[in-house]
Design an enzyme around this catalytic site. Structure first.
Site, PDB file in Angstrom:
ATOM      1  N   ARG A  20       0.800  -1.096   0.081  1.00  0.00           N
ATOM      2  CA  ARG A  20      -0.042   0.070  -0.111  1.00  0.00           C
ATOM      3  C   ARG A  20       0.892   1.120   0.073  1.00  0.00           C
ATOM      4  NH1 ARG A  20      -2.914   0.920   4.518  1.00  0.00           N
ATOM      5  NH2 ARG A  20      -1.610  -0.391   5.761  1.00  0.00           N
ATOM      6  N   TYR A  64       0.685 -14.218 -10.312  1.00  0.00           N
ATOM      7  CA  TYR A  64       1.711 -13.377 -10.656  1.00  0.00           C
ATOM      8  C   TYR A  64       2.519 -13.621 -11.812  1.00  0.00           C
ATOM      9  CZ  TYR A  64       1.505 -13.726  -5.219  1.00  0.00           C
ATOM     10  OH  TYR A  64       1.342 -13.653  -4.042  1.00  0.00           O
ATOM     11  N   LYS A 103      12.696  -6.000   1.706  1.00  0.00           N
ATOM     12  CA  LYS A 103      13.731  -6.508   2.402  1.00  0.00           C
ATOM     13  C   LYS A 103      13.232  -7.291   3.724  1.00  0.00           C
ATOM     14  CE  LYS A 103      13.246  -4.992   5.866  1.00  0.00           C
ATOM     15  NZ  LYS A 103      11.942  -5.050   6.548  1.00  0.00           N
TER      16      LYS A 103
END
Length: 361
Positions: A20, A64, A103
């Site tokens: 988001r 995906y 990360k």
């Protein structure tokens, strides 16, 4: 040759909460555009796009792979669980998509090297999602740390990042699941602590690390709280503490022979449009030892865009340069790899009774 004025078209793979923030950042960044989002269901992807102000022209995919197969997508942002990074980052690189990866970049350095080999083989840019590296405050800090007169020689670093989570987080969040994000607090918040330490050393790796006592694990063996000391051959030392079980803290202190620098919000600044740090130079006491002379000074750095936008802007600039014949910028994967190597060593020490673990690049 690509149009240098055209925005880089991003596809987002996965609808994690952090996506988001990046969707907003891409929308706010002039040289980037939100072009697609993919999830494991088209319904979820459509809901995410609607909730995050995707342009009407953006595409919604129920897988995906569909994002990676879209020839109009230039780059992908991957906010997937860490255990899935190696699979999907490699697939993205093989589809010639530039990779902005959340990360921690991988479960371990071996997996990360697999990702980077794919990126190098396919000539695509790689960058991790350590947003604070792109804030203009960070470059000002680097200037001070490299000032031999005012800061001197680096002697010590202390870094702490933690926040308090809910019982639901501890039970259900992917960062507490060994099969999804098995690095736990070390990967999520310890990554930032390690990066801050390496920034101060100009990314010179420590000789060895030792986990500190007091590690807290959940019932599945995932780290909830840990710390470590890092040591260099020239005598520099650093310590860090990271946790899901404490009040929100984002402190880092760099200590040199002549100067000291403090930040209290090094990962996420208190405000989007500015960030501060304090420096003390050749500090001492007054005659009666009742005060400091000179007093530390406060420095404020303004920014026109939030740090996540600055990250997207820099990544998009590098992608545009590559599309027009440049080579990928190698410093970003190098920073990621050294952070991962250090994190791996800390993890090994944590799970082996705080044994000393040497780092080999």
């Amino acid at each position: 040759m690509a149009d240098p004025s055209a925005p880089i078209r991003f596809g987002i793979i996965g609808c994690a909460d952090i996506a988001r923030k990046l969707s907003r950042a891409i929308n706010l960044t002039p040289n980037a555009s939100l072009a697609a989002v993919g999830s494991r269901s088209s319904e979820k992807a459509a809901q995410f796009a609607a909730a995050n102000n995707f342009p009407a022209t953006s595409k919604v995919y129920g897988s995906y792979d569909a994002v990676l197969d879209d020839p109009e997508i230039d780059a992908v942002y991957l906010p997937l669980p860490t255990s899935l990074h190696v699979v999907w980052a490699v697939k993205a690189a093989e589809k010639k998509k530039h990779v902005l990866l959340e990360k921690p970049v991988a479960i371990n350095a071996f997996e990360f090297d697999t990702i980077i080999e794919a990126c190098e083989r396919n000539g695509v840019q790689f960058m991790d999602g350590t947003m604070w590296m792109h804030h203009p405050r960070t470059s000002k800090i680097q200037e001070f740390l490299s000032d031999s007169e005012n800061f001197g020689e680096l002697k010590a670093v202390s870094s702490c990042f933690g926040f308090s989570v809910t019982p639901d987080f501890l039970e259900n969040d992917i960062r507490t699941k060994p099969d999804l994000d098995g690095l736990g607090a070390l990967g999520d918040v310890g990554w930032y602590c390690i990066r801050s330490i390496l920034l101060a050393t100009d990314f010179e790796l420590p000789k060895f690390v030792t986990a500190l006592p007091g590690t807290v694990f959940n019932k599945a063996g995932v780290i909830l709280t840990c710390g470590a000391s890092l040591h260099w051959e020239d005598g520099k030392v650093a310590t860090f503490h990271c946790s899901f079980l404490q009040n929100l803290t984002m402190d880092v202190t760099f200590v040199g022979t002549n100067g000291t620098l403090h930040m209290h919000d090094f990962v996420i600044p208190y405000e989007e449009n500015k960030a501060s740090f304090s420096t003390g130079i050749k500090s001492g006491f007054n005659d009666l030892v009742t005060g400091w002379v000179p007093k530390p000074s406060e420095h404020t750095v303004m920014t026109d865009l939030p740090q996540e936008c600055l990250m997207v802007r820099e990544f998009s600039r590098l992608v545009a340069d590559i599309e027009n014949g440049a080579k990928p910028e190698i410093k970003w994967p190098a920073f990621s790899r050294k952070t991962q190597l250090t994190l791996d060593a800390v993890k090994e020490s944590v799970y082996n009774d705080s044994k000393k673990v040497e780092i080999v690049n």
